[in-house]
Design an enzyme around this catalytic site. Structure first.
Site, PDB file in Angstrom:
ATOM      1  N   ARG A 191       0.841  -1.211   0.000  1.00  0.00           N
ATOM      2  CA  ARG A 191       0.000   0.000   0.000  1.00  0.00           C
ATOM      3  C   ARG A 191       0.874   1.259   0.000  1.00  0.00           C
ATOM      4  NH1 ARG A 191      -3.038  -3.472  -1.066  1.00  0.00           N
ATOM      5  NH2 ARG A 191      -4.534  -4.489   0.324  1.00  0.00           N
ATOM      6  N   GLU A 234     -13.303 -15.376   8.424  1.00  0.00           N
ATOM      7  CA  GLU A 234     -13.299 -14.753   7.100  1.00  0.00           C
ATOM      8  C   GLU A 234     -12.961 -15.769   6.002  1.00  0.00           C
ATOM      9  OE1 GLU A 234     -10.376 -11.655   6.458  1.00  0.00           O
ATOM     10  OE2 GLU A 234     -11.384 -10.957   4.653  1.00  0.00           O
ATOM     11  N   LYS A 256     -17.363 -12.767   8.340  1.00  0.00           N
ATOM     12  CA  LYS A 256     -16.877 -11.753   7.388  1.00  0.00           C
ATOM     13  C   LYS A 256     -16.748 -12.471   6.058  1.00  0.00           C
ATOM     14  CE  LYS A 256     -13.020  -8.670   6.542  1.00  0.00           C
ATOM     15  NZ  LYS A 256     -12.192  -7.645   7.163  1.00  0.00           N
ATOM     16  N   GLY A 272     -12.655  -7.007  -0.787  1.00  0.00           N
ATOM     17  CA  GLY A 272     -12.037  -7.980  -1.686  1.00  0.00           C
ATOM     18  C   GLY A 272     -11.577  -7.484  -3.049  1.00  0.00           C
ATOM     19  N   GLY A 273     -11.296  -6.206  -3.192  1.00  0.00           N
ATOM     20  CA  GLY A 273     -10.847  -5.711  -4.500  1.00  0.00           C
ATOM     21  C   GLY A 273     -11.951  -5.048  -5.309  1.00  0.00           C
ATOM     22  N   ARG A 302      -9.612  -2.101   1.999  1.00  0.00           N
ATOM     23  CA  ARG A 302      -9.296  -1.264   0.830  1.00  0.00           C
ATOM     24  C   ARG A 302     -10.410  -0.283   0.476  1.00  0.00           C
ATOM     25  NH1 ARG A 302      -7.520  -6.213  -2.811  1.00  0.00           N
ATOM     26  NH2 ARG A 302      -8.721  -7.255  -1.192  1.00  0.00           N
TER      27      ARG A 302
HETATM   28  P1  13P Z   1     -10.629  -5.857   1.939  1.00  0.00           P
HETATM   29  O1  13P Z   1     -11.870  -5.145   2.326  1.00  0.00           O
HETATM   30  O2  13P Z   1      -9.591  -4.964   1.328  1.00  0.00           O
HETATM   31  O3  13P Z   1     -10.897  -7.093   1.137  1.00  0.00           O
HETATM   32  O4  13P Z   1      -9.937  -6.354   3.258  1.00  0.00           O
HETATM   33  C1  13P Z   1     -10.672  -7.042   4.171  1.00  0.00           C
HETATM   34  C2  13P Z   1      -9.789  -7.902   4.951  1.00  0.00           C
HETATM   35  O5  13P Z   1      -9.831  -7.871   6.157  1.00  0.00           O
HETATM   36  C3  13P Z   1      -8.875  -8.817   4.259  1.00  0.00           C
HETATM   37  O6  13P Z   1      -8.407  -9.768   5.147  1.00  0.00           O
END
Ligand code: 13P
Length: 343
Positions: A36, A180, A222, A265-266, A296
């Site tokens: 980043r 997650e 998540k 997630g992108g 993100r």
């Molecule tokens: P993103 O929202 O960027 O996908 O990140 C969430 C996250 O915690 C990734 O492990």
């Protein structure tokens, strides 16, 4: 003892599950944080990573939209510009500090996929340490890559068991587990394929949780949205993503789960907000709270404005708060695309 732990879990759930607010993922590993920072022409050092966390976490008004933050281990012992340890700083704002406890992904040599087995060993002792440092919930991420031969049944099984074991250990230590299972957006796959894989994955995950006797009432999911691959032709519309996502979750997620917090997630920040909002305007009733736990999609615009420079700090924080606010509105179905012009 057991009851005390259960009380702790229930109390934490109460504090991190509130309509209109979400959980910020600020738990980028050193490797990801470096990525980043390099993207904004900033060298990655312990100090620049601290400045990066400071920029996001001390954004004025963060507590209006965020009620929990997932931190990375390094950040636990770092301080804000005003010299306050970050977990303490957050707790003072009424934001619950959490911690990413998996140790990242590991390659499987002969397959086109990865597995997250790292981190289960010694997890209980680590949780005790994190708890002393103020953490009250945790996160464990596993990933599934969609390609011709993946994800394999084997990986779906192993990841489900890892998530369940991790969740059990967390609950035994009075730490609320966020699980997650991320089905990656990378690839050319259709939304149908995304739906098929997410369904298989979630069914296995909830089976494993049951076998492991994890308490669903003190657990947070998540998860990914049901979405076309990022390189697919004719990607599904916002409407389609929202409908399929809501439909599948209603089908496979037990109603006693308190909250589903999506990962981004992108997806672009705008997509992530629009999808969440549409899920809430479908007119469906959900048994769980439905919110966000983006990294993100919340931090991306702020990082771009910041560029690692002090003189951009306030403008960057404004950009972060703007996205947090729009996502907060989305959790109530009150976001409108025109609002994007307001900044
Ligand atoms: P993103 O929202 O960027 O996908 O990140 C969430 C996250 O915690 C990734 O492990």
């Amino acid at each position: 003892m057991v009851n005390l732990t259960n009380e702790e879990l229930k109390q934490t759930i109460k504090e991190i599950v509130t309509v209109g607010k979400g959980i910020l993922a600020a738990d980028e590993s050193v490797k990801t944080a470096t990525k980043r920072l390099v993207a904004i022409n900033t060298e990655s050092t312990e100090e620049t990573r601290r400045q990066y966390r400071n920029m996001i976490l001390t954004s004025p008004g963060i507590e209006k939209y965020i009620l929990g933050v997932i931190l990375f281990e390094e950040t636990l012992s770092q301080k804000s510009n005003d010299g306050v340890l970050f977990p303490e700083f957050l707790a003072k704002l009424g934001i619950v500090p959490g911690i990413k406890v998996d140790k990242g992904l590991e390659d499987i040599n002969d397959k086109d996929e990865q597995i997250t087995t790292k981190g289960l060993e010694g997890l209980g002792e680590r949780l005790e340490e994190y708890k002393k440092m103020g953490c009250r919930f945790a996160k464990w991420r596993v990933v599934y890559l969609i390609s011709k031969n993946t994800p394999s049944d084997e990986i779906i099984e192993i990841n489900a068991q890892d998530l369940a074991r991790y969740a059990k250990v967390c609950q035994e230590h009075g730490i609320v587990p966020i699980i997650e299972p991320e089905v990656l957006i990378d690839g050319t796959h259709s939304i149908d394929k995304s739906e098929e894989v997410n369904e298989k994955v979630l069914i296995k995950v909830f089976e494993a949780l049951e076998e492991e006797e994890v308490d669903i009432k003190t657990l947070i999911l998540k998860t990914s949205m049901i979405i076309s691959g990022n390189q697919a032709n004719n990607r599904a519309s916002v409407d389609e993503v929202a409908k399929r996502t809501a439909q599948l979750l209603k089908k496979v997620v037990p109603p006693e789960l308190p909250s589903i917090n999506f990962l981004s997630g992108g997806q672009t920040p705008l997509e992530a907000t629009a999808h969440l909002n549409r899920i809430h305007t479908l007119g469906k009733e959900f048994p769980w709270n439905v919110s966000f736990s983006y990294a993100r999609a919340l931090q991306g615009p702020a990082l771009k404005v910041w560029q690692g420079k002090d003189e951009n700090l306030l403008a960057a924080q404004k950009a972060f708060i703007f996205r947090a606010k729009l996502n907060s509105l989305a959790t109530k179905g009150k976001y409108k695309e025109e609002m994007e012009e307001e900044v």
